[in-house]
Design an enzyme around this catalytic site. Sequence first.
Site, mmCIF file in Angstrom:
data_model
loop_
_atom_site.group_PDB
_atom_site.id
_atom_site.type_symbol
_atom_site.label_atom_id
_atom_site.label_comp_id
_atom_site.label_asym_id
_atom_site.label_seq_id
_atom_site.Cartn_x
_atom_site.Cartn_y
_atom_site.Cartn_z
ATOM 1 N N SER A 120 0.823 -1.208 0.000
ATOM 2 C CA SER A 120 0.000 0.000 0.000
ATOM 3 C C SER A 120 0.853 1.251 0.000
ATOM 4 O O SER A 120 0.332 2.345 -0.132
ATOM 5 C CB SER A 120 -0.930 -0.009 1.211
ATOM 6 O OG SER A 120 -0.201 -0.291 2.375
ATOM 7 N N HIS A 141 -3.572 -3.472 -5.651
ATOM 8 C CA HIS A 141 -3.819 -2.998 -4.284
ATOM 9 C C HIS A 141 -5.311 -3.085 -3.953
ATOM 10 O O HIS A 141 -6.134 -2.376 -4.538
ATOM 11 C CB HIS A 141 -3.302 -1.558 -4.132
ATOM 12 C CG HIS A 141 -3.420 -1.053 -2.732
ATOM 13 N ND1 HIS A 141 -3.704 0.239 -2.416
ATOM 14 C CD2 HIS A 141 -3.322 -1.715 -1.543
ATOM 15 C CE1 HIS A 141 -3.754 0.370 -1.105
ATOM 16 N NE2 HIS A 141 -3.535 -0.797 -0.562
#
Length: 296
Positions: A120, A141
């Site tokens: 992230s 993600h």
Amino acid sequence: MTAIRKVGVVGCGLMGSGIAQVAATAGFDTVVRDVSQPVLDRGRAGILKSLGRMVDKGTITSAARDASLARLRFVTELADLKDRDIIVEAVTEDLDLKNEIWRELDRTCPPGTLFASNTSSLTIGSMAETTRRADRFVGLHFFNPVPMMPLVEVVRTATTSAESFERAYAFARSLGKEPVAATDSPGFIVNLLLVPFLLDAARARERGTASTPDIDRAMQLGCGHPMGPLSLMDYIGLDTVVRIADIMVDAYGEDRYEAPALLRRMVDAGHHGRKTGKGFYDYSADPPKPVELVSR
Ligand code: CAA
């Protein structure tokens, strides 16, 4: 473009188990690997609970739940991922650890296996460059809770081939997610904007602007957020938020990514949010009760 049929997930924490669940539910043969059996058992229990909620709500049938579980395998060896068409890595935000895993997978997986990191805040390029397949390396993600949040950021680096990007984008779609394309800069789109907001909420609490529930209620009722920022940090994990903030402050050198002292004290005290039972709220109470702040 080679079709993706077999999915490997590295890491069976909150994100990894969620990604494995979504892949198995979408019909993929899925193998998830973590280092220890207790972590795998916890991940499996989380998947069972989540699928159980979906059955209770009528979103899926109990036959679909059973079929999803039958497509899932839990393993402790990275070597068990060597026949996968795509590997999604979702381990702690530690570049050395991630790269150790990628180097081993690069040796064992065939050239056609696409590598994807769920990082992230780190860059995808800093992982791709340690492998011999920088052209077959992307970011995927996901967001917490993975079974519920529709978004996936699909990240390409300067070296990702057009074919690899398209494969990853199509794979995200085949999981029933909505992909968006992002370039390879720390935080991508969502965390670049979300992390300063969360840290500001912690700073407001630290400063005594308002109580924990009032800060949360203000953003829920005033801005339509499904969860207030302090609850959301507890949900993500305060340790994770601090780790992401540290990586982003290193990358951008901007004060708005600096984690406030309050958050660090909470993490040092073992108050990591929901996963440890305590953060801004105490989760042993139902409903959770605001916690007195950890003082200096
Ligand atoms: N599995 C299955 N179902 C789930 C679930 C799960 N893990 N979590 C929630 N649900 C279902 C519930 O059963 C419930 O279903 P119904 O609406 O049919 O009754 C529904 O979702 C709503 O759940 P709740 O009533 O328990 O609570 P809620 O209305 O607050 O929804 C939520 C929960 C979906 C988590 C919502 O609060 C939300 O969207 N919160 C914001 C989450 C968010 O911002 N995530 C991003 C975090 S940032 C990140 O992940 C990136 C990073 O790198 C840090």
